[in-house]
Enzyme design. Sequence first.
Site, mmCIF file in Angstrom:
data_model
loop_
_atom_site.group_PDB
_atom_site.id
_atom_site.type_symbol
_atom_site.label_atom_id
_atom_site.label_comp_id
_atom_site.label_asym_id
_atom_site.label_seq_id
_atom_site.Cartn_x
_atom_site.Cartn_y
_atom_site.Cartn_z
ATOM 1 N N GLU A 175 -9.371 -8.360 -9.106
ATOM 2 C CA GLU A 175 -8.007 -8.833 -8.929
ATOM 3 C C GLU A 175 -8.041 -10.355 -8.948
ATOM 4 O O GLU A 175 -8.832 -10.974 -8.239
ATOM 5 C CB GLU A 175 -7.443 -8.354 -7.587
ATOM 6 C CG GLU A 175 -7.380 -6.847 -7.444
ATOM 7 C CD GLU A 175 -6.919 -6.408 -6.061
ATOM 8 O OE1 GLU A 175 -6.455 -5.270 -5.926
ATOM 9 O OE2 GLU A 175 -7.042 -7.217 -5.108
ATOM 10 N N ASP A 208 0.820 -1.209 0.000
ATOM 11 C CA ASP A 208 0.000 0.000 0.000
ATOM 12 C C ASP A 208 0.856 1.261 0.000
ATOM 13 O O ASP A 208 0.477 2.279 -0.589
ATOM 14 C CB ASP A 208 -0.907 0.021 1.235
ATOM 15 C CG ASP A 208 -2.023 -1.010 1.173
ATOM 16 O OD1 ASP A 208 -2.174 -1.670 0.124
ATOM 17 O OD2 ASP A 208 -2.738 -1.168 2.177
ATOM 18 N N TYR A 224 -9.839 -7.876 -4.570
ATOM 19 C CA TYR A 224 -10.789 -6.774 -4.655
ATOM 20 C C TYR A 224 -11.533 -6.826 -5.997
ATOM 21 O O TYR A 224 -11.036 -7.381 -6.983
ATOM 22 C CB TYR A 224 -10.058 -5.436 -4.541
ATOM 23 C CG TYR A 224 -9.640 -5.049 -3.140
ATOM 24 C CD1 TYR A 224 -9.251 -6.008 -2.206
ATOM 25 C CD2 TYR A 224 -9.612 -3.718 -2.754
ATOM 26 C CE1 TYR A 224 -8.854 -5.646 -0.925
ATOM 27 C CE2 TYR A 224 -9.213 -3.338 -1.475
ATOM 28 C CZ TYR A 224 -8.841 -4.310 -0.569
ATOM 29 O OH TYR A 224 -8.450 -3.941 0.692
#
Length: 409
Positions: A378, A55, A361
């Site tokens: 994904e 992230d 996701y």
Amino acid sequence: MGNSPSKNVTGEEPVKTTLFEKEPNGITYRIPALIYLRHSHTFLAFAEKRSSPSDCDAKNLVMRRGTLRDDGSVQWSLSQELLTACLPHHRPMNPCPVYEKHSKTLFLFFICIRGNTSEKKQISTGKNKARLCCVSSSDDGQNWSQVKDLTESVIGETIHKWATFAVGPGHGVQLENGRLIIPAYAYYVPYRCCSFPIPCTVYPRALSVFSEDFGQTWHIGKMLRKKSCECEMAEIIDHEGRSHLYCNARNTGRHRCEALSENSGVYFDKPHLAPELVEQRYGCQGSVIGFPAPEFVPNDDAESKACGTSLLSPDTQTWLLFMHPTDKSKRRDMGVYLNRSPLHSSGWDKPRIIHSGPSGYSDLAYNGDKDQFSCLMECGKESELEQIAFMSFTLNDVMQAGKKDKKLH
């Protein structure tokens, strides 16, 4: 590059088109968001471009444009970086688009995080480093405005009670009354000691960011009174024409968190866990979308017809579709759940598997002209971080109840 919708007559998984793929140098694409612009027959697919899967290594938001052809295929443009969707010394994350039909304006919400500050650090220190940002487009995403930092005007002093926050990720929604809804969540800090949060008291709660004037000004609603994280929302119209805003949120309690708002997102009442919707131990983002309940359900099986009278005289004018990995322990086997009675907590059918293997996701979109669903997700063979793929399928694909198992193959 084109993609023809799967007819699924043999029960096979829908055809996938890879839109973003992990590169040999480590560049990874994550956090998909999808919107279908009905008036121009255009899909816009968004994602984060990262220098690694972390992230903290998010660099830019990227987009691909898909043009829906008469034969049902989708012609995709090359990927482009959204250069205005950023703040200096911040990293943009969590794309969340919504289309305002009256002014014909496309809004793309996202957050910007200072430097490489992690979410974990913000939570432990209680010091928010996130900003609420937005860019807009009046030509269906061909050109974008300069970024607007809405943190002060929308969140204001409340930001000091949040360790951090985010929008979506995924799509927003415009309600029938014109209100725009952006799903969001915040880590609320209830108690501090020497300016630091008291350990184990900070947890996420979902809320909405909304506009009543077609996107001119924005406000925040009240947070759910239950642990709830990344979320998406959908409008449900009941049989008397009343609007209900449904929220489906990530959770760590082995099941998804659901809630309903009777005032268009200002406040959500009685959040609860959905026993039919599996959640992994640490949770995963999921996508939900509302669509008009069909007057006639083609090729519906005997088992579904025996579920009750909801098929012939539904209690709502809206059904829901929810998308999420179905494995209880790992992010794998992406499934689609149908809810024909969305005002009842137990209305979810068993999931249909549309991708067997690692899945993460996702985001759903609905094409009312062709009565067809599309999604970004994904997925991969060894890891869900290998690619972000696009696929389309019909309600009939979802409703085909396999007699031997729940999969589409």
